[in-house]
Motif scaffolding. Structure first.
Motif, PDB file in Angstrom:
ATOM      1  N   ALA A   6       1.224  -0.488   0.678  1.00 46.03           N
ATOM      2  CA  ALA A   6       0.239  -0.289  -0.172  1.00 46.03           C
ATOM      3  C   ALA A   6       0.795   1.375   0.229  1.00 46.03           C
ATOM      4  O   ALA A   6       0.421   2.282   0.749  1.00 46.03           O
ATOM      5  CB  ALA A   6      -0.937  -0.073   1.499  1.00 46.03           C
ATOM      6  N   THR A   8       1.219   4.237  -1.973  1.00 40.32           N
ATOM      7  CA  THR A   8       0.840   5.106  -2.600  1.00 40.32           C
ATOM      8  C   THR A   8      -0.223   5.813  -1.751  1.00 40.32           C
ATOM      9  O   THR A   8      -1.497   6.374  -1.679  1.00 40.32           O
ATOM     10  CB  THR A   8      -0.512   4.892  -4.113  1.00 40.32           C
ATOM     11  OG1 THR A   8      -1.258   4.044  -3.761  1.00 40.32           O
ATOM     12  CG2 THR A   8       1.188   5.157  -4.685  1.00 40.32           C
ATOM     13  N   GLY A   9      -0.556   5.003  -0.902  1.00 48.91           N
ATOM     14  CA  GLY A   9      -1.951   5.589   0.662  1.00 48.91           C
ATOM     15  C   GLY A   9      -1.657   5.959   1.949  1.00 48.91           C
ATOM     16  O   GLY A   9      -0.341   6.930   1.745  1.00 48.91           O
ATOM     17  N   ASN A  10      -2.240   6.372   2.674  1.00 49.87           N
ATOM     18  CA  ASN A  10      -1.972   7.521   3.344  1.00 49.87           C
ATOM     19  C   ASN A  10      -1.327   7.684   4.081  1.00 49.87           C
ATOM     20  O   ASN A  10       0.040   8.571   4.154  1.00 49.87           O
ATOM     21  CB  ASN A  10      -3.315   8.049   4.513  1.00 49.87           C
ATOM     22  CG  ASN A  10      -4.406   9.133   4.082  1.00 49.87           C
ATOM     23  OD1 ASN A  10      -3.862   9.425   3.037  1.00 49.87           O
ATOM     24  ND2 ASN A  10      -5.290   8.622   4.642  1.00 49.87           N
ATOM     25  N   ARG A  13       2.628   6.172   1.709  1.00 46.51           N
ATOM     26  CA  ARG A  13       3.311   7.822   0.834  1.00 46.51           C
ATOM     27  C   ARG A  13       4.454   8.348   1.530  1.00 46.51           C
ATOM     28  O   ARG A  13       5.346   8.733   1.737  1.00 46.51           O
ATOM     29  CB  ARG A  13       1.992   8.011   0.368  1.00 46.51           C
ATOM     30  CG  ARG A  13       1.364   8.896   0.942  1.00 46.51           C
ATOM     31  CD  ARG A  13       0.436   9.823   0.105  1.00 46.51           C
ATOM     32  NE  ARG A  13      -0.551  10.568   1.244  1.00 46.51           N
ATOM     33  CZ  ARG A  13      -0.008  11.825   1.424  1.00 46.51           C
ATOM     34  NH1 ARG A  13       0.775  12.085   2.169  1.00 46.51           N
ATOM     35  NH2 ARG A  13      -0.631  12.380   1.773  1.00 46.51           N
ATOM     36  N   ARG A  39       0.645   5.242  -9.832  1.00 46.54           N
ATOM     37  CA  ARG A  39       0.127   5.837  -9.205  1.00 46.54           C
ATOM     38  C   ARG A  39       1.108   6.560  -7.962  1.00 46.54           C
ATOM     39  O   ARG A  39       1.368   7.511  -7.516  1.00 46.54           O
ATOM     40  CB  ARG A  39      -0.423   6.096  -8.032  1.00 46.54           C
ATOM     41  CG  ARG A  39      -2.329   5.267  -8.283  1.00 46.54           C
ATOM     42  CD  ARG A  39      -3.370   4.592  -7.754  1.00 46.54           C
ATOM     43  NE  ARG A  39      -3.536   5.252  -6.458  1.00 46.54           N
ATOM     44  CZ  ARG A  39      -3.854   5.295  -5.539  1.00 46.54           C
ATOM     45  NH1 ARG A  39      -4.467   4.267  -5.531  1.00 46.54           N
ATOM     46  NH2 ARG A  39      -4.508   6.216  -4.445  1.00 46.54           N
ATOM     47  N   SER A  54      -2.179  -7.106  -6.389  1.00 47.62           N
ATOM     48  CA  SER A  54      -2.441  -7.370  -4.822  1.00 47.62           C
ATOM     49  C   SER A  54      -1.987  -6.942  -4.070  1.00 47.62           C
ATOM     50  O   SER A  54      -1.345  -9.024  -4.628  1.00 47.62           O
ATOM     51  CB  SER A  54      -3.704  -7.262  -4.976  1.00 47.62           C
ATOM     52  OG  SER A  54      -4.673  -8.011  -4.024  1.00 47.62           O
ATOM     53  N   PRO A  76      -6.037  -1.801   3.096  1.00 51.71           N
ATOM     54  CA  PRO A  76      -6.633  -1.679   2.941  1.00 51.71           C
ATOM     55  C   PRO A  76      -8.041  -2.413   2.634  1.00 51.71           C
ATOM     56  O   PRO A  76      -8.830  -3.016   1.943  1.00 51.71           O
ATOM     57  CB  PRO A  76      -6.538  -1.462   1.375  1.00 51.71           C
ATOM     58  CG  PRO A  76      -5.417  -1.701   1.255  1.00 51.71           C
ATOM     59  CD  PRO A  76      -5.019  -3.576   1.911  1.00 51.71           C
ATOM     60  N   ASN A 153      -9.302  11.227   8.685  1.00 53.92           N
ATOM     61  CA  ASN A 153     -10.055  10.157   7.989  1.00 53.92           C
ATOM     62  C   ASN A 153     -11.144  11.443   8.137  1.00 53.92           C
ATOM     63  O   ASN A 153     -12.195  11.394   7.758  1.00 53.92           O
ATOM     64  CB  ASN A 153     -10.820  10.160   9.658  1.00 53.92           C
ATOM     65  CG  ASN A 153      -9.743   8.324   9.456  1.00 53.92           C
ATOM     66  OD1 ASN A 153      -9.231   7.746   9.004  1.00 53.92           O
ATOM     67  ND2 ASN A 153     -10.425   8.100  10.768  1.00 53.92           N
ATOM     68  N   THR A 182      -0.806  10.308  10.290  1.00 51.78           N
ATOM     69  CA  THR A 182      -1.203   9.194   9.318  1.00 51.78           C
ATOM     70  C   THR A 182       0.544   9.631   9.527  1.00 51.78           C
ATOM     71  O   THR A 182       1.704   8.568   9.250  1.00 51.78           O
ATOM     72  CB  THR A 182      -1.625   8.541   8.323  1.00 51.78           C
ATOM     73  OG1 THR A 182      -1.831   9.916   7.404  1.00 51.78           O
ATOM     74  CG2 THR A 182      -2.512   8.664   8.531  1.00 51.78           C
TER      75      THR A 182
END
Length: 297
Positions: A6, A8-10, A13, A39, A54, A76, A153, A182
């Motif tokens: 993950a 590219t997530g909060n 990254r 991305r 994945s 995720p 959030n 995060t």
């Protein structure tokens, strides 16, 4: 070799940025698993090995974990699945690959609540803790980052704050609880991944600098955004109806509702804040950095 899921997530990254700054000097190579390599920023793609797919796919994690020393693991949540399937079943192929390739260390993103009376009826949190057990039982050295809710959030409330001056949740307006940025979670993860002198399994709470209630958040948002912001409490049955109406899996919705109920009953209050469990970013700073630009869009 450190593998990052993950990326590219909060959280991912921020973690990837920290590791790109530090890993070369430490002699570490980086590999990421990502569904869509486009991305990733161009500058990042040239500095990491990219495995496309994945990380819930057995073939993907088998390729990704070959030659790896450590893995950053983040699931995720998939609202089309039951909580158990979204966490443990998603993770099961990775657990097999960890053993097959002799990966020594894993840092995972999890939740607060372990050891509390609410842990076995906290919905998505309960599922996350079961995932931790699955990874720990594989024999790797494992650190579960035990997090409360994230400041980020509130980005989901940007439109409501901008248009109506209102944000919603389902907890009591005066219920104080830890909240975390995060980027601070990523900082703790980076430290563990780069210094793998630790052994065994344990939880690492990341609690932010102070407990805040929804009314506290509304006051700080009013100050930081320069406009009145107030909190409205959403009944849990209404939340259930809304989420089901969006087409989410019924069991997953129950998991969300049970998690919200447990948080309102004090799920996140079981760990004391100490210099080791506190993280530096306060809500004032987070609000100005992330929420304010989103509300002004």
């Amino acid at each position: 070799m450190i593998v990052i899921t993950a990326p590219t997530g909060n959280i991912g990254r921020h973690l990837l940025g920290r590791l790109l700054d530090s890993a070369p000097a430490a002699g570490e190579e980086l590999r990421v698993i990502v569904r869509d390599p486009a991305r990733l920023p161009d500058a990042v793609r040239g500095r990491v090995e990219v495995i496309t797919g994945s990380h819930g796919d057995a073939e993907v994690v088998d390729r990704a974990f070959e030659g790896a020393d450590a893995v950053f693991w983040l699931v995720p949540p998939d609202a089309t699945l039951t909580p158990y399937d979204a966490y443990s079943e998603f993770t099961r192929p990775a657990v097999r690959a960890l053993g097959a390739h002799g990966v020594g260390h894993v840092v995972g993103v999890s939740a607060l609540g372990r050891g509390t009376p609410l842990a076995d009826r906290a919905g998505l949190v309960t599922a996350s803790l079961a995932m931790d057990d699955l990874i720990a039982d594989s024999g790797v050295a494992y650190r579960a980052l035990a997090n409360p809710s994230f400041f980020e959030n509130l980005l989901e409330e940007s439109a409501s704050i901008r248009e109506n001056g209102v944000f919603t949740d389902s907890v009591d307006a005066d219920r104080k609880a830890p909240l975390v940025a995060t980027a601070d979670i990523a900082a703790v993860a980076a430290g563990l991944l780069l210094d793998r002198s630790w052994t065994g399994t344990d939880s690492v709470p990341v609690l932010g600098p102070q407990d805040l209630s929804p009314n506290d958040l509304a006051r700080i948002m009013t100050e930081q955004l320069g406009r009145p912001v107030r909190y409205e409490r959403q009944p849990l049955d209404e939340l259930h109806t809304v989420l089901v109406g969006h087409g989410l899996n019924e069991a997953f919705v129950r998991g969300v509702v049970d998690m919200k109920r447990a948080k309102d009953q004090g799920l996140d209050a079981g760990v004391a804040r100490t210099p080791d469990t506190a993280s530096p970013t306060g809500f004032e700073q987070s609000c100005g950095r992330t929420l304010k630009p989103s509300v002004r869009c």
